[in-house]
Design a protein around this motif. Sequence first.
Motif, PDB file in Angstrom:
ATOM      1  N   SER A 297      51.308  45.633  49.603  1.00 18.50           N
ATOM      2  CA  SER A 297      50.259  44.728  50.056  1.00 18.50           C
ATOM      3  C   SER A 297      48.875  45.320  49.783  1.00 18.50           C
ATOM      4  O   SER A 297      48.617  46.492  50.061  1.00 18.50           O
ATOM      5  CB  SER A 297      50.425  44.453  51.547  1.00 18.50           C
ATOM      6  OG  SER A 297      49.391  43.630  52.028  1.00 18.50           O
TER       7      SER A 297
ATOM      8  N   GLU B 286      38.729  42.606  50.862  1.00 17.47           N
ATOM      9  CA  GLU B 286      37.689  42.627  51.886  1.00 17.47           C
ATOM     10  C   GLU B 286      36.351  42.177  51.310  1.00 17.47           C
ATOM     11  O   GLU B 286      36.078  42.369  50.113  1.00 17.47           O
ATOM     12  CB  GLU B 286      37.529  44.036  52.470  1.00 17.47           C
ATOM     13  CG  GLU B 286      38.778  44.595  53.119  1.00 17.47           C
ATOM     14  CD  GLU B 286      39.131  43.918  54.437  1.00 17.47           C
ATOM     15  OE1 GLU B 286      38.388  43.034  54.887  1.00 17.47           O
ATOM     16  OE2 GLU B 286      40.169  44.284  55.023  1.00 17.47           O
TER      17      GLU B 286
ATOM     18  N   GLY C   7      39.521  39.013  53.501  1.00 22.16           N
ATOM     19  CA  GLY C   7      40.269  39.132  54.734  1.00 22.16           C
ATOM     20  C   GLY C   7      41.732  38.796  54.625  1.00 22.16           C
ATOM     21  O   GLY C   7      42.432  38.703  55.637  1.00 22.16           O
ATOM     22  N   ALA C   8      42.229  38.610  53.416  1.00 25.32           N
ATOM     23  CA  ALA C   8      43.623  38.215  53.212  1.00 25.32           C
ATOM     24  C   ALA C   8      44.295  39.138  52.206  1.00 25.32           C
ATOM     25  O   ALA C   8      43.641  39.855  51.445  1.00 25.32           O
ATOM     26  CB  ALA C   8      43.707  36.770  52.737  1.00 25.32           C
ATOM     27  N   ARG C   9      45.603  39.091  52.197  1.00 28.82           N
ATOM     28  CA  ARG C   9      46.381  39.840  51.219  1.00 28.82           C
ATOM     29  C   ARG C   9      46.158  39.237  49.836  1.00 28.82           C
ATOM     30  O   ARG C   9      46.105  38.019  49.681  1.00 28.82           O
ATOM     31  CB  ARG C   9      47.862  39.783  51.594  1.00 28.82           C
ATOM     32  CG  ARG C   9      48.794  40.445  50.611  1.00 28.82           C
ATOM     33  CD  ARG C   9      50.240  40.314  51.085  1.00 28.82           C
ATOM     34  NE  ARG C   9      51.165  40.901  50.118  1.00 28.82           N
ATOM     35  CZ  ARG C   9      52.481  40.949  50.289  1.00 28.82           C
ATOM     36  NH1 ARG C   9      53.017  40.434  51.375  1.00 28.82           N
ATOM     37  NH2 ARG C   9      53.251  41.502  49.368  1.00 28.82           N
ATOM     38  N   TYR C  10      46.035  40.100  48.840  1.00 35.74           N
ATOM     39  CA  TYR C  10      45.859  39.610  47.474  1.00 35.74           C
ATOM     40  C   TYR C  10      47.124  38.891  47.023  1.00 35.74           C
ATOM     41  O   TYR C  10      48.227  39.453  47.061  1.00 35.74           O
ATOM     42  CB  TYR C  10      45.541  40.766  46.533  1.00 35.74           C
ATOM     43  CG  TYR C  10      45.371  40.343  45.097  1.00 35.74           C
ATOM     44  CD1 TYR C  10      44.458  39.349  44.746  1.00 35.74           C
ATOM     45  CD2 TYR C  10      46.120  40.932  44.084  1.00 35.74           C
ATOM     46  CE1 TYR C  10      44.302  38.961  43.432  1.00 35.74           C
ATOM     47  CE2 TYR C  10      45.967  40.552  42.758  1.00 35.74           C
ATOM     48  CZ  TYR C  10      45.052  39.560  42.445  1.00 35.74           C
ATOM     49  OH  TYR C  10      44.903  39.161  41.135  1.00 35.74           O
TER      50      TYR C  10
ATOM     51  N   ARG D  28      44.885  44.391  50.564  1.00 37.16           N
ATOM     52  CA  ARG D  28      44.004  43.528  51.336  1.00 37.16           C
ATOM     53  C   ARG D  28      42.640  43.434  50.644  1.00 37.16           C
ATOM     54  O   ARG D  28      42.048  44.455  50.281  1.00 37.16           O
ATOM     55  CB  ARG D  28      43.844  44.052  52.761  1.00 37.16           C
ATOM     56  CG  ARG D  28      43.037  43.129  53.682  1.00 37.16           C
ATOM     57  CD  ARG D  28      43.039  43.664  55.106  1.00 37.16           C
ATOM     58  NE  ARG D  28      42.158  42.898  55.969  1.00 37.16           N
ATOM     59  CZ  ARG D  28      42.504  41.798  56.623  1.00 37.16           C
ATOM     60  NH1 ARG D  28      43.740  41.315  56.467  1.00 37.16           N
ATOM     61  NH2 ARG D  28      41.648  41.165  57.403  1.00 37.16           N
TER      62      ARG D  28
END
Length: 265
Positions: free
Chosen positions: A96, A100, A42-45, A98
Amino acid sequence: MRRLALVALAAAFLAGCEENQVIESYDEYEEVTLVESFLLAGARYSGVRITRTLPFGAPLDSAAAVEDAEPYLVLDGGKTIPLHHRGDGHYTPLQSVRIESGMTCELLARRNGKLIYARTLVPEAPKIAKAEYNPDGYLVATFDPSDEFAYAAVWAYVNDEGEAIRLGENFYDVYRPRTDEERRALTVRTETVPSEYRAAGVLPYIGVTAYAFDPAYEAYFASARNHSLVADAYTQGGGAVEWNVVGENAAGVFIGYAVAKPEKP
């Protein structure tokens, strides 16, 4: 808060890499490439950090960052994303990316003509069904797990909006369900809550949050000497630490994880 969880998991690890060395032999130095990357669902790598070991006796502030690696992130066996050096051994994508839950992520890298590889599964965040405070001073979280992943928990200071504004710094254990009973309902506990957070006016704000990890993290945690979320991990190199990064003269961790919403008893 996801940012707090990310800081708790990664920042201490990254800071420690500059000041620690993996020394297998004091007589015959052989450089090892060190890889560290955590992929939060759920976050940016946030990228990967690649460093190298230093010869015995080198100043601790000597530069250990690697600038000549060629790393790539591969998502679900298809999309391949080059990672670019940003300084101090940090490599990130230009755009960016993301992460998942459910993704299979791979790291491919080449350095000094040698290949480095790691693979991780990104879990779903546990949904805590029940949080309890134990009279001995720790908390437990109960939830429905997946036997594909490993789990842990930390205590959390939770504000009125239900956000964790402070997290415990250590896991008590990292555990993968193994029995039928555990697969139906897994209970994981935190370390003991510090005494200052057990005062009558503060304890109502103390809850628990659970983490899910790629199962490789269970083996790493069990084989490392400390129980920090991630701290000074490469100082464990003198023992039989189980890394999930493979390659000639390479070691490290490349781990997908997810964090549950904190719950109070």
